[in-house]
Design a protein around this motif. Structure first.
Motif, PDB file in Angstrom:
ATOM      1  N   LEU A  24       0.727  -1.342  -0.042  1.00 36.17           N
ATOM      2  CA  LEU A  24      -0.082  -0.116  -0.217  1.00 36.17           C
ATOM      3  C   LEU A  24       1.280   1.749  -0.258  1.00 36.17           C
ATOM      4  CD1 LEU A  24      -3.326   1.038  -0.362  1.00 36.17           C
ATOM      5  CD2 LEU A  24      -2.752   1.530   2.801  1.00 36.17           C
ATOM      6  N   LEU A  25       0.555   2.349  -1.202  1.00 37.01           N
ATOM      7  CA  LEU A  25       1.625   3.440  -1.343  1.00 37.01           C
ATOM      8  C   LEU A  25       0.417   4.052  -0.421  1.00 37.01           C
ATOM      9  CD1 LEU A  25       3.153   2.728  -4.778  1.00 37.01           C
ATOM     10  CD2 LEU A  25       3.573   1.747  -2.428  1.00 37.01           C
ATOM     11  N   GLU A  26       1.237   5.083  -0.291  1.00 33.62           N
ATOM     12  CA  GLU A  26       0.466   6.639   1.132  1.00 33.62           C
ATOM     13  C   GLU A  26       1.483   8.233  -0.263  1.00 33.62           C
ATOM     14  OE1 GLU A  26       1.743   8.441   4.840  1.00 33.62           O
ATOM     15  OE2 GLU A  26       0.199   6.909   5.133  1.00 33.62           O
ATOM     16  N   PHE A  27       0.279   8.621  -0.456  1.00 38.78           N
ATOM     17  CA  PHE A  27       1.207   9.873  -0.765  1.00 38.78           C
ATOM     18  C   PHE A  27       0.355  11.207  -0.439  1.00 38.78           C
ATOM     19  CE2 PHE A  27       0.406   6.628  -4.136  1.00 38.78           C
ATOM     20  CZ  PHE A  27       2.296   6.678  -4.996  1.00 38.78           C
ATOM     21  N   GLU A  28       0.738  12.006  -0.463  1.00 41.32           N
ATOM     22  CA  GLU A  28       0.664  13.686   0.074  1.00 41.32           C
ATOM     23  C   GLU A  28      -0.288  13.919  -1.323  1.00 41.32           C
ATOM     24  OE1 GLU A  28       0.286  14.893   3.522  1.00 41.32           O
ATOM     25  OE2 GLU A  28       1.121  13.296   4.078  1.00 41.32           O
ATOM     26  N   GLY A  29      -1.292  14.942  -0.421  1.00 43.25           N
ATOM     27  CA  GLY A  29      -2.123  15.581  -1.050  1.00 43.25           C
ATOM     28  C   GLY A  29      -3.118  14.545  -1.551  1.00 43.25           C
ATOM     29  N   VAL A  30      -4.051  15.149  -2.947  1.00 42.03           N
ATOM     30  CA  VAL A  30      -5.205  15.271  -3.822  1.00 42.03           C
ATOM     31  C   VAL A  30      -4.381  14.310  -4.525  1.00 42.03           C
ATOM     32  CG1 VAL A  30      -7.491  15.660  -4.671  1.00 42.03           C
ATOM     33  CG2 VAL A  30      -6.480  17.209  -2.603  1.00 42.03           C
ATOM     34  N   ASN A  31      -5.573  13.477  -4.741  1.00 41.77           N
ATOM     35  CA  ASN A  31      -4.762  12.043  -5.903  1.00 41.77           C
ATOM     36  C   ASN A  31      -4.999  13.249  -7.433  1.00 41.77           C
ATOM     37  OD1 ASN A  31      -4.350  10.019  -8.124  1.00 41.77           O
ATOM     38  ND2 ASN A  31      -5.477   9.008  -7.172  1.00 41.77           N
ATOM     39  N   GLN A  32      -4.333  13.355  -8.082  1.00 45.43           N
ATOM     40  CA  GLN A  32      -4.377  13.788  -9.258  1.00 45.43           C
ATOM     41  C   GLN A  32      -4.523  13.614 -10.538  1.00 45.43           C
ATOM     42  OE1 GLN A  32      -1.997  17.653  -9.246  1.00 45.43           O
ATOM     43  NE2 GLN A  32      -3.704  18.582  -7.090  1.00 45.43           N
ATOM     44  N   ASN A  33      -3.835  12.118 -10.544  1.00 43.36           N
ATOM     45  CA  ASN A  33      -3.609  11.380 -11.643  1.00 43.36           C
ATOM     46  C   ASN A  33      -4.484  10.346 -11.366  1.00 43.36           C
ATOM     47  OD1 ASN A  33      -1.133  12.981 -12.201  1.00 43.36           O
ATOM     48  ND2 ASN A  33       0.178  11.622 -10.862  1.00 43.36           N
ATOM     49  N   TYR A  34      -5.345  10.515 -11.211  1.00 39.47           N
ATOM     50  CA  TYR A  34      -6.675   9.377 -11.470  1.00 39.47           C
ATOM     51  C   TYR A  34      -7.131   9.428 -12.447  1.00 39.47           C
ATOM     52  CZ  TYR A  34     -10.378   5.777 -10.052  1.00 39.47           C
ATOM     53  OH  TYR A  34     -10.729   4.864 -10.020  1.00 39.47           O
ATOM     54  N   ASN A  35      -7.369   8.780 -13.590  1.00 40.04           N
ATOM     55  CA  ASN A  35      -7.524   8.516 -14.247  1.00 40.04           C
ATOM     56  C   ASN A  35      -9.330   7.940 -13.989  1.00 40.04           C
ATOM     57  OD1 ASN A  35      -9.435   8.076 -17.119  1.00 40.04           O
ATOM     58  ND2 ASN A  35      -7.377   7.279 -18.082  1.00 40.04           N
ATOM     59  N   ILE A 147     -12.379 -10.130  -7.340  1.00 37.62           N
ATOM     60  CA  ILE A 147     -11.617  -9.992  -6.141  1.00 37.62           C
ATOM     61  C   ILE A 147     -11.170  -8.382  -5.959  1.00 37.62           C
ATOM     62  CG2 ILE A 147      -9.611 -10.518  -5.176  1.00 37.62           C
ATOM     63  CD1 ILE A 147      -9.054 -12.570  -6.706  1.00 37.62           C
ATOM     64  N   LEU A 148     -11.842  -8.057  -4.701  1.00 39.89           N
ATOM     65  CA  LEU A 148     -11.772  -6.631  -4.140  1.00 39.89           C
ATOM     66  C   LEU A 148     -10.299  -6.661  -2.461  1.00 39.89           C
ATOM     67  CD1 LEU A 148     -15.234  -6.009  -4.519  1.00 39.89           C
ATOM     68  CD2 LEU A 148     -14.104  -4.465  -5.334  1.00 39.89           C
ATOM     69  N   ILE A 149     -10.000  -5.706  -3.385  1.00 39.10           N
ATOM     70  CA  ILE A 149      -8.565  -5.697  -2.262  1.00 39.10           C
ATOM     71  C   ILE A 149      -8.497  -4.492  -1.536  1.00 39.10           C
ATOM     72  CG2 ILE A 149      -6.635  -5.435  -1.906  1.00 39.10           C
ATOM     73  CD1 ILE A 149      -5.850  -6.803  -4.205  1.00 39.10           C
ATOM     74  N   GLY A 150      -8.935  -5.062  -0.188  1.00 38.64           N
ATOM     75  CA  GLY A 150      -9.547  -2.886   0.928  1.00 38.64           C
ATOM     76  C   GLY A 150      -8.518  -2.901   1.672  1.00 38.64           C
ATOM     77  N   VAL A 151      -8.796  -1.885   2.451  1.00 34.83           N
ATOM     78  CA  VAL A 151      -7.271  -1.530   3.290  1.00 34.83           C
ATOM     79  C   VAL A 151      -8.532  -0.624   4.077  1.00 34.83           C
ATOM     80  CG1 VAL A 151      -7.189   1.300   2.635  1.00 34.83           C
ATOM     81  CG2 VAL A 151      -5.258   0.098   3.742  1.00 34.83           C
ATOM     82  N   SER A 152      -8.304  -0.872   5.635  1.00 33.25           N
ATOM     83  CA  SER A 152      -8.952  -0.033   6.449  1.00 33.25           C
ATOM     84  C   SER A 152      -8.130   0.726   6.979  1.00 33.25           C
ATOM     85  CB  SER A 152      -8.934  -1.514   8.011  1.00 33.25           C
ATOM     86  OG  SER A 152      -9.155  -0.902   8.971  1.00 33.25           O
ATOM     87  N   LEU A 153      -8.715   2.468   6.813  1.00 38.56           N
ATOM     88  CA  LEU A 153      -7.275   3.189   7.952  1.00 38.56           C
ATOM     89  C   LEU A 153      -7.897   4.039   8.763  1.00 38.56           C
ATOM     90  CD1 LEU A 153      -7.238   5.049   3.774  1.00 38.56           C
ATOM     91  CD2 LEU A 153      -5.176   3.805   4.563  1.00 38.56           C
ATOM     92  N   PRO A 154      -7.495   4.057   9.163  1.00 37.89           N
ATOM     93  CA  PRO A 154      -5.774   4.759   9.320  1.00 37.89           C
ATOM     94  C   PRO A 154      -4.881   3.696   9.601  1.00 37.89           C
ATOM     95  CG  PRO A 154      -6.459   5.908  11.407  1.00 37.89           C
ATOM     96  CD  PRO A 154      -7.644   4.906  10.487  1.00 37.89           C
ATOM     97  N   SER A 155      -5.571   1.989  10.021  1.00 37.06           N
ATOM     98  CA  SER A 155      -4.609   1.314  10.082  1.00 37.06           C
ATOM     99  C   SER A 155      -3.088   0.736   9.485  1.00 37.06           C
ATOM    100  CB  SER A 155      -5.379   0.624  11.002  1.00 37.06           C
ATOM    101  OG  SER A 155      -5.804  -0.469  10.461  1.00 37.06           O
ATOM    102  N   ASN A 156      -4.020   0.549   7.625  1.00 34.04           N
ATOM    103  CA  ASN A 156      -3.665  -0.100   7.133  1.00 34.04           C
ATOM    104  C   ASN A 156      -3.166  -0.691   7.518  1.00 34.04           C
ATOM    105  OD1 ASN A 156      -2.574   2.779   5.955  1.00 34.04           O
ATOM    106  ND2 ASN A 156      -0.424   2.506   7.035  1.00 34.04           N
ATOM    107  N   LEU A 157      -4.323  -2.413   8.122  1.00 35.05           N
ATOM    108  CA  LEU A 157      -4.559  -3.763   7.499  1.00 35.05           C
ATOM    109  C   LEU A 157      -5.102  -3.370   6.632  1.00 35.05           C
ATOM    110  CD1 LEU A 157      -6.074  -4.158  10.959  1.00 35.05           C
ATOM    111  CD2 LEU A 157      -3.982  -4.619  10.259  1.00 35.05           C
ATOM    112  N   MET A 158      -4.904  -4.746   5.820  1.00 34.46           N
ATOM    113  CA  MET A 158      -5.103  -4.827   4.094  1.00 34.46           C
ATOM    114  C   MET A 158      -6.467  -6.494   4.116  1.00 34.46           C
ATOM    115  SD  MET A 158      -3.007  -3.282   2.113  1.00 34.46           S
ATOM    116  CE  MET A 158      -3.612  -3.684   0.727  1.00 34.46           C
ATOM    117  N   HIS A 159      -7.142  -6.729   3.442  1.00 29.91           N
ATOM    118  CA  HIS A 159      -7.691  -7.831   3.106  1.00 29.91           C
ATOM    119  C   HIS A 159      -8.759  -7.818   1.525  1.00 29.91           C
ATOM    120  CE1 HIS A 159     -10.560 -11.438   4.766  1.00 29.91           C
ATOM    121  NE2 HIS A 159     -11.414 -10.783   4.488  1.00 29.91           N
ATOM    122  N   ALA A 160      -8.458  -9.119   1.311  1.00 31.63           N
ATOM    123  CA  ALA A 160      -8.945  -9.767   0.404  1.00 31.63           C
ATOM    124  C   ALA A 160      -9.949 -10.712   0.003  1.00 31.63           C
ATOM    125  CB  ALA A 160      -7.710 -10.073  -0.786  1.00 31.63           C
ATOM    126  N   TRP A 161     -11.778  -9.981  -0.290  1.00 30.00           N
ATOM    127  CA  TRP A 161     -12.736 -11.120  -0.606  1.00 30.00           C
ATOM    128  C   TRP A 161     -13.650 -11.249  -2.059  1.00 30.00           C
ATOM    129  CZ3 TRP A 161     -11.650  -6.088   1.097  1.00 30.00           C
ATOM    130  CH2 TRP A 161     -12.760  -4.685   0.748  1.00 30.00           C
TER     131      TRP A 161
END
Length: 186
Positions: A24-35, A147-161
């Motif tokens: 899981l990558l974390e970036f500062e600011g708003v995601n402006q590159n998401y298409n 298949i969805l891969i999710g994150v529980s923020l702010p803990s960064n725990l991940m899960h797939a279902w």
């Protein structure tokens, strides 16, 4: 299988799953590159079910299947290889799951097989290999599943279902509802 990023914003940061390493990558600011590309209908429906889980249908009852000893051993070896591969390389595990072995009519049957043949003590740590196993061995997944891969923020725990045909086919997975999708594989 196709991998899709579903970057999410949380407070002043946005998060994206690395498609090669599975980090899981974390970036500062708003995601402006998401298409905002046009997503397939089944992915849009799966995301909608994640946002509105009360709309999901109840998982069908699981029927015990009789398979030959050879097929059971082959599926056990395949599931073990998926577990080992996903432990050290996310991309390789996804690639391995791309080789389809459609043995089960529905994803719920594949999940049941996986759960019955792997130790219950480690099942919580096997969400991704279990989902990949079900996706690659189910006849119905390719047409209807995600298949969805999710994150529980702010803990960064991940899960797939998996979400398929308006159901979450794993009746023993009740923690997926706590995770926000950050990536999808279909």
């Amino acid at each position: 299988m196709t991998f899709v990023h579903l970057p999410i914003q949380f407070e002043t940061k946005f998060y994206k799953l690395n498609s090669f390493l599975g980090l899981l990558l974390e970036f500062e600011g708003v995601n402006q590159n998401y298409n905002n590309a046009i997503l397939p209908q089944k992915l849009c429906e799966a995301i909608d079910y994640c946002n509105n889980p009360y709309r999901l249908n109840k998982c069908n009852s699981i029927v015990k299947e009789n398979r030959s000893i050879f097929v059971r051993k082959l599926l056990n070896v395949y599931s073990s290889v998926l577990i080992k591969t996903n432990t050290f390389n996310f991309w390789l595990g996804r690639s391995l799951a791309g080789f389809r072995l459609p043995c089960f009519a529905e994803t719920s049957q594949a999940i049941n097989f996986f759960r019955c043949n792997k130790s219950g003590d480690i099942q919580n740590n096997l969400c991704l290999p279990r989902s990949l196993f079900a996706a690659s061995t189910s006849k119905s997944f390719k047409k209807n599943g995600v298949i969805l891969i999710g994150v529980s923020l702010p803990s960064n725990l991940m899960h797939a279902w998996i979400i398929e045909n308006g159901t979450q086919p794993d009746p023993l997975d009740n923690i997926w509802i706590n995770f926000q999708p950050v990536a999808a594989i279909y």
